[in-house]
Design a protein around this motif. Structure first.
Motif, PDB file in Angstrom:
ATOM      1  N   ARG A 192       0.854  -1.203   0.077  1.00 41.68           N
ATOM      2  CA  ARG A 192       0.100  -0.074   0.021  1.00 41.68           C
ATOM      3  C   ARG A 192       0.887   1.282  -0.118  1.00 41.68           C
ATOM      4  O   ARG A 192       1.888   1.326   0.760  1.00 41.68           O
ATOM      5  N   ALA A 193       0.492   2.417  -0.848  1.00 39.66           N
ATOM      6  CA  ALA A 193       1.568   3.432  -1.131  1.00 39.66           C
ATOM      7  C   ALA A 193       1.348   4.194   0.421  1.00 39.66           C
ATOM      8  O   ALA A 193       0.613   4.413   1.095  1.00 39.66           O
ATOM      9  N   ALA A 194       2.674   4.561   0.682  1.00 41.03           N
ATOM     10  CA  ALA A 194       2.778   5.547   1.910  1.00 41.03           C
ATOM     11  C   ALA A 194       2.059   6.742   1.736  1.00 41.03           C
ATOM     12  O   ALA A 194       1.577   7.422   2.881  1.00 41.03           O
ATOM     13  N   SER A 195       1.453   7.167   0.550  1.00 38.91           N
ATOM     14  CA  SER A 195       0.733   8.452   0.277  1.00 38.91           C
ATOM     15  C   SER A 195      -0.804   8.171   0.576  1.00 38.91           C
ATOM     16  O   SER A 195      -1.613   8.925   0.416  1.00 38.91           O
ATOM     17  N   THR A 196      -1.249   6.940   1.083  1.00 41.02           N
ATOM     18  CA  THR A 196      -2.580   6.563   0.832  1.00 41.02           C
ATOM     19  C   THR A 196      -3.234   7.384   1.715  1.00 41.02           C
ATOM     20  O   THR A 196      -2.849   7.390   2.997  1.00 41.02           O
ATOM     21  N   SER A 197      -4.259   7.984   1.478  1.00 41.50           N
ATOM     22  CA  SER A 197      -5.254   8.823   2.833  1.00 41.50           C
ATOM     23  C   SER A 197      -5.757   7.942   3.725  1.00 41.50           C
ATOM     24  O   SER A 197      -6.075   6.888   3.566  1.00 41.50           O
ATOM     25  N   VAL A 198      -5.675   8.603   4.914  1.00 42.67           N
ATOM     26  CA  VAL A 198      -6.370   8.051   6.303  1.00 42.67           C
ATOM     27  C   VAL A 198      -7.117   8.990   6.843  1.00 42.67           C
ATOM     28  O   VAL A 198      -6.929  10.174   7.123  1.00 42.67           O
ATOM     29  N   ALA A 199      -8.424   8.642   7.089  1.00 41.51           N
ATOM     30  CA  ALA A 199      -9.245   9.464   7.991  1.00 41.51           C
ATOM     31  C   ALA A 199      -9.614   8.644   9.364  1.00 41.51           C
ATOM     32  O   ALA A 199     -10.142   7.680   9.069  1.00 41.51           O
ATOM     33  N   ALA A 200      -9.278   9.396  10.318  1.00 44.04           N
ATOM     34  CA  ALA A 200      -9.635   8.810  11.739  1.00 44.04           C
ATOM     35  C   ALA A 200     -10.633   9.531  12.302  1.00 44.04           C
ATOM     36  O   ALA A 200     -10.565  10.718  12.593  1.00 44.04           O
ATOM     37  N   VAL A 201     -11.895   8.890  12.646  1.00 47.72           N
ATOM     38  CA  VAL A 201     -12.950   9.517  12.915  1.00 47.72           C
ATOM     39  C   VAL A 201     -13.324   9.097  14.497  1.00 47.72           C
ATOM     40  O   VAL A 201     -13.549   7.835  14.896  1.00 47.72           O
ATOM     41  N   GLU A 202     -13.336  10.011  15.515  1.00 45.93           N
ATOM     42  CA  GLU A 202     -13.594   9.666  17.069  1.00 45.93           C
ATOM     43  C   GLU A 202     -15.206  10.028  17.083  1.00 45.93           C
ATOM     44  O   GLU A 202     -15.511  11.026  16.677  1.00 45.93           O
ATOM     45  N   ASN A 203     -15.844   9.157  17.730  1.00 39.64           N
ATOM     46  CA  ASN A 203     -17.218   9.414  18.316  1.00 39.64           C
ATOM     47  C   ASN A 203     -18.055   9.631  16.798  1.00 39.64           C
ATOM     48  O   ASN A 203     -19.004  10.464  16.843  1.00 39.64           O
ATOM     49  N   ALA A 204     -17.860   8.519  16.091  1.00 40.87           N
ATOM     50  CA  ALA A 204     -18.528   8.788  14.708  1.00 40.87           C
ATOM     51  C   ALA A 204     -20.059   8.729  14.870  1.00 40.87           C
ATOM     52  O   ALA A 204     -20.741   8.151  15.662  1.00 40.87           O
ATOM     53  N   GLY A 205     -20.608   9.781  14.260  1.00 42.86           N
ATOM     54  CA  GLY A 205     -22.035   9.917  14.376  1.00 42.86           C
ATOM     55  C   GLY A 205     -22.653  10.974  15.164  1.00 42.86           C
ATOM     56  O   GLY A 205     -23.941  11.432  15.124  1.00 42.86           O
ATOM     57  N   ALA A 206     -21.796  11.280  16.151  1.00 44.14           N
ATOM     58  CA  ALA A 206     -22.291  12.328  17.374  1.00 44.14           C
ATOM     59  C   ALA A 206     -22.128  13.654  16.958  1.00 44.14           C
ATOM     60  O   ALA A 206     -21.070  13.761  16.189  1.00 44.14           O
TER      61      ALA A 206
END
Length: 256
Positions: A192-206
């Protein structure tokens, strides 16, 4: 003279990511009619409050990394309540079929003749994607979605992560905050490319959900900062499409 009691039914219900307006109508009605409610730590107070007066309410824990009721205790408690003839609702955050042990619980109860019903719920990955405006699949760059957890054993990721190297797969990682750097390294080792995007979501939906946008390369060297809420990590090109949150959520974006 013995009095026979009709076995109660157990509903294994998904509470969704938290807000009651993201519960299904069937889930909402199930909690409203519960005579006994066994709820997990991630269930919101407003969802629990739907239970009627007189309902037996029991917090069963099941929060990753924290003390909780053992699974066999939960199983036995559901059975005891059902044998009393009560309408039992086992309320779980998200969708009960995704890392909710719903199969184990249904199989246990069915062995004793207790009828069960599974009521689906909105899982955290779907809630996070909807809230922050990105799709989980997208024509041209994301043809499949992988739902997984992340566990480190002896300094390496447990399990087979070859599918995570697929550039057309969106990887949605539940309960992965502590393992995030090791996970990122494992995915890059699979191509997987090092430049791959990441979205980390805390408390999703709230309404207080928090988005951290980063890349695999950054994730591999810097642990994610959280505020103690449940965290979902979405890895894939779709994460780059994350936008300003929908109107019911404050703008809480962080770039790492």
């Amino acid at each position: 003279m013995s009095i026979e009691t009709t076995l109660g039914k157990v509903l294994l219900v998904g509470a969704g990511p938290g807000p009651v307006d993201l519960m299904t109508v069937r889930a909402f009605r199930a909690v409203e009619s519960a005579q006994a409610l066994l709820y997990d730590a991630l269930c919101s107070e407003e969802a629990i409050a739907l239970a009627p007066p007189g309902c037996v309410r029991t917090q069963t824990g099941k929060r990753a990394g924290k003390p909780s009721m053992k699974q066999d205790e939960i199983n036995r408690l559901m059975l005891r309540l059902a044998r009393r003839g009560l309408n039992v609702v086992r309320l779980k955050g998200g969708d009960p079929s995704i890392f909710g042990r719903v199969g184990e619980e249904a199989a246990f109860l069915n062995r004793f003749g207790v009828e069960t019903e599974i009521v689906p719920g909105v899982t955290a990955a779907c809630a996070a994607a909807a809230q922050f405006g990105f799709p989980l699949t997208h024509r041209g760059n994301a043809r499949r979605v992988v739902f997984t957890t992340a566990r480190v054993e002896d300094g390496a990721m447990a399990g087979d992560w070859r599918i995570g190297g697929d550039s057309e797969a969106t990887v949605a990682v539940h309960m992965g905050a502590e393992a995030a750097p090791t996970l990122a390294q494992a995915l890059m080792a699979q191509g997987r490319a090092a430049s791959t995007s990441v979205a980390a979501v805390e408390n999703a939906g709230a309404s207080h959900a928090r988005l951290t946008e980063t890349t695999l390369a950054n994730l591999a060297v810097a642990p994610l900062r959280t505020e103690g809420g449940p965290l979902l990590i979405v890895i894939g090109e779709v994460a780059a499409l994350a936008t300003t949150p929908s109107s019911h959520c404050a703008d809480r974006r962080v770039f790492a």
